[in-house]
Design a protein around this motif. Structure first.
Motif, mmCIF file in Angstrom:
data_model
loop_
_atom_site.group_PDB
_atom_site.id
_atom_site.type_symbol
_atom_site.label_atom_id
_atom_site.label_comp_id
_atom_site.label_asym_id
_atom_site.label_seq_id
_atom_site.Cartn_x
_atom_site.Cartn_y
_atom_site.Cartn_z
ATOM 1 N N GLY A 49 0.812 -1.212 0.000
ATOM 2 C CA GLY A 49 0.000 0.000 0.000
ATOM 3 C C GLY A 49 0.842 1.257 0.000
ATOM 4 O O GLY A 49 1.877 1.343 -0.656
ATOM 5 N N THR A 50 0.420 2.230 0.777
ATOM 6 C CA THR A 50 1.115 3.517 0.813
ATOM 7 C C THR A 50 1.990 3.654 2.041
ATOM 8 O O THR A 50 2.384 4.766 2.394
ATOM 9 C CB THR A 50 0.091 4.668 0.797
ATOM 10 O OG1 THR A 50 -0.763 4.522 1.942
ATOM 11 C CG2 THR A 50 -0.733 4.641 -0.469
ATOM 12 N N GLN A 51 2.287 2.541 2.699
ATOM 13 C CA GLN A 51 3.115 2.600 3.901
ATOM 14 C C GLN A 51 4.501 3.097 3.525
ATOM 15 O O GLN A 51 5.105 2.622 2.573
ATOM 16 C CB GLN A 51 3.248 1.225 4.539
ATOM 17 C CG GLN A 51 1.991 0.709 5.130
ATOM 18 C CD GLN A 51 2.221 -0.650 5.767
ATOM 19 O OE1 GLN A 51 3.334 -1.115 5.877
ATOM 20 N NE2 GLN A 51 1.149 -1.280 6.189
ATOM 21 N N SER A 52 5.004 4.058 4.286
ATOM 22 C CA SER A 52 6.337 4.560 3.995
ATOM 23 C C SER A 52 7.406 3.583 4.457
ATOM 24 O O SER A 52 8.362 3.317 3.741
ATOM 25 C CB SER A 52 6.545 5.930 4.635
ATOM 26 O OG SER A 52 6.342 5.839 6.031
ATOM 27 N N ASN A 53 7.266 2.999 5.636
ATOM 28 C CA ASN A 53 8.223 2.025 6.154
ATOM 29 C C ASN A 53 7.542 0.685 6.349
ATOM 30 O O ASN A 53 6.441 0.612 6.888
ATOM 31 C CB ASN A 53 8.810 2.478 7.494
ATOM 32 C CG ASN A 53 9.918 3.482 7.323
ATOM 33 O OD1 ASN A 53 10.464 3.643 6.244
ATOM 34 N ND2 ASN A 53 10.255 4.157 8.394
ATOM 35 N N PHE A 54 8.224 -0.372 5.924
ATOM 36 C CA PHE A 54 7.748 -1.719 6.153
ATOM 37 C C PHE A 54 8.947 -2.658 6.150
ATOM 38 O O PHE A 54 10.064 -2.253 5.822
ATOM 39 C CB PHE A 54 6.696 -2.150 5.114
ATOM 40 C CG PHE A 54 7.167 -2.120 3.688
ATOM 41 C CD1 PHE A 54 7.704 -3.257 3.093
ATOM 42 C CD2 PHE A 54 7.073 -0.964 2.936
ATOM 43 C CE1 PHE A 54 8.132 -3.236 1.783
ATOM 44 C CE2 PHE A 54 7.496 -0.932 1.618
ATOM 45 C CZ PHE A 54 8.026 -2.073 1.042
ATOM 46 N N ARG A 55 8.712 -3.904 6.540
ATOM 47 C CA ARG A 55 9.784 -4.890 6.580
ATOM 48 C C ARG A 55 9.686 -5.780 5.350
ATOM 49 O O ARG A 55 8.600 -6.180 4.947
ATOM 50 C CB ARG A 55 9.694 -5.751 7.837
ATOM 51 C CG ARG A 55 9.989 -4.968 9.099
ATOM 52 C CD ARG A 55 9.962 -5.830 10.334
ATOM 53 N NE ARG A 55 8.630 -6.411 10.489
ATOM 54 C CZ ARG A 55 8.357 -7.468 11.222
ATOM 55 N NH1 ARG A 55 9.308 -8.101 11.867
ATOM 56 N NH2 ARG A 55 7.136 -7.920 11.313
ATOM 57 N N LEU A 56 10.838 -6.081 4.781
ATOM 58 C CA LEU A 56 10.938 -6.980 3.633
ATOM 59 C C LEU A 56 11.642 -8.234 4.104
ATOM 60 O O LEU A 56 12.725 -8.156 4.697
ATOM 61 C CB LEU A 56 11.740 -6.314 2.516
ATOM 62 C CG LEU A 56 12.056 -7.191 1.305
ATOM 63 C CD1 LEU A 56 10.776 -7.478 0.519
ATOM 64 C CD2 LEU A 56 13.076 -6.511 0.410
ATOM 65 N N GLY A 57 11.046 -9.397 3.870
ATOM 66 C CA GLY A 57 11.644 -10.642 4.310
ATOM 67 C C GLY A 57 11.822 -11.610 3.171
ATOM 68 O O GLY A 57 11.012 -11.661 2.246
ATOM 69 N N GLY A 58 12.889 -12.368 3.208
ATOM 70 C CA GLY A 58 13.141 -13.371 2.191
ATOM 71 C C GLY A 58 14.562 -13.901 2.311
ATOM 72 O O GLY A 58 15.205 -13.779 3.360
ATOM 73 N N MET A 59 15.044 -14.463 1.227
ATOM 74 C CA MET A 59 16.391 -15.028 1.172
ATOM 75 C C MET A 59 17.263 -14.148 0.275
ATOM 76 O O MET A 59 16.806 -13.661 -0.762
ATOM 77 C CB MET A 59 16.352 -16.444 0.588
ATOM 78 C CG MET A 59 15.476 -17.415 1.345
ATOM 79 S SD MET A 59 16.148 -17.884 2.920
ATOM 80 C CE MET A 59 17.445 -18.974 2.413
#
Length: 153
Positions: A49-59
């Motif tokens: 969405g329009t969230q300025s900060n978020f967490r990205l998870g993966g390898m």
């Protein structure tokens, strides 16, 4: 109503008003500081969405890590098995940061690149944080791609 009762009523109303105001301020502060976890597939679909900060998870994709000599600027690619997303950071990476291992980065999306303010990594390449494993597992069950063995703690 006697003056004593009136005074008590005013005090009760003031306490309730102050409590309500404090609760509202705390709720707004927490809402601004919440960072949800998304996989690269979800980010590319626009689910963040329009969230300025978020967490990205993966390898971290094997062979994708690049760092300029004498600089903290680092670039690497994160995948969830279905999609990839380039990540850049100018912060110090944790000692346990490795290619082909799980990573969670906190930051924002900027011109198709995830700019990380903080990068978290785990010590064992067989370990994937439960949130990331759950999301990656859901992505793989949709496409019938086998998931690697995942150890949760």
């Amino acid at each position: 109503m006697t003056p004593v009762q009136r005074r008590r009523l005013v005090w009760v109303l003031l306490v309730l008003l102050a409590s309500g105001l404090a609760t509202t301020l705390v709720a707004f502060a927490l809402q601004r500081n919440i960072a949800y976890l998304y996989t690269p597939s979800e980010v590319l679909r626009g689910e963040h969405g329009t969230q300025s900060n978020f967490r990205l998870g993966g390898m971290v994709v094997k062979g994708s890590f690049q760092r300029a000599e004498g600089s903290l600027d680092a670039h690497f690619v994160v995948t969830d098995g279905d999609a990839t997303l380039p990540v850049s950071t100018s912060r110090i990476l944790p000692d346990m940061f490795r290619e082909d291992s799980a990573v969670v980065a906190l930051g924002r999306l900027q011109d198709g690149v995830f700019v990380a303010d903080e990068v978290l990594a785990k010590h064992d390449e067989n370990y994937i944080p439960k949130e990331v494993a759950d999301k990656m597992g859901k992505a793989h069950t949709k496409h019938d791609v086998p998931m690697p063995a995942v150890e949760t703690r």
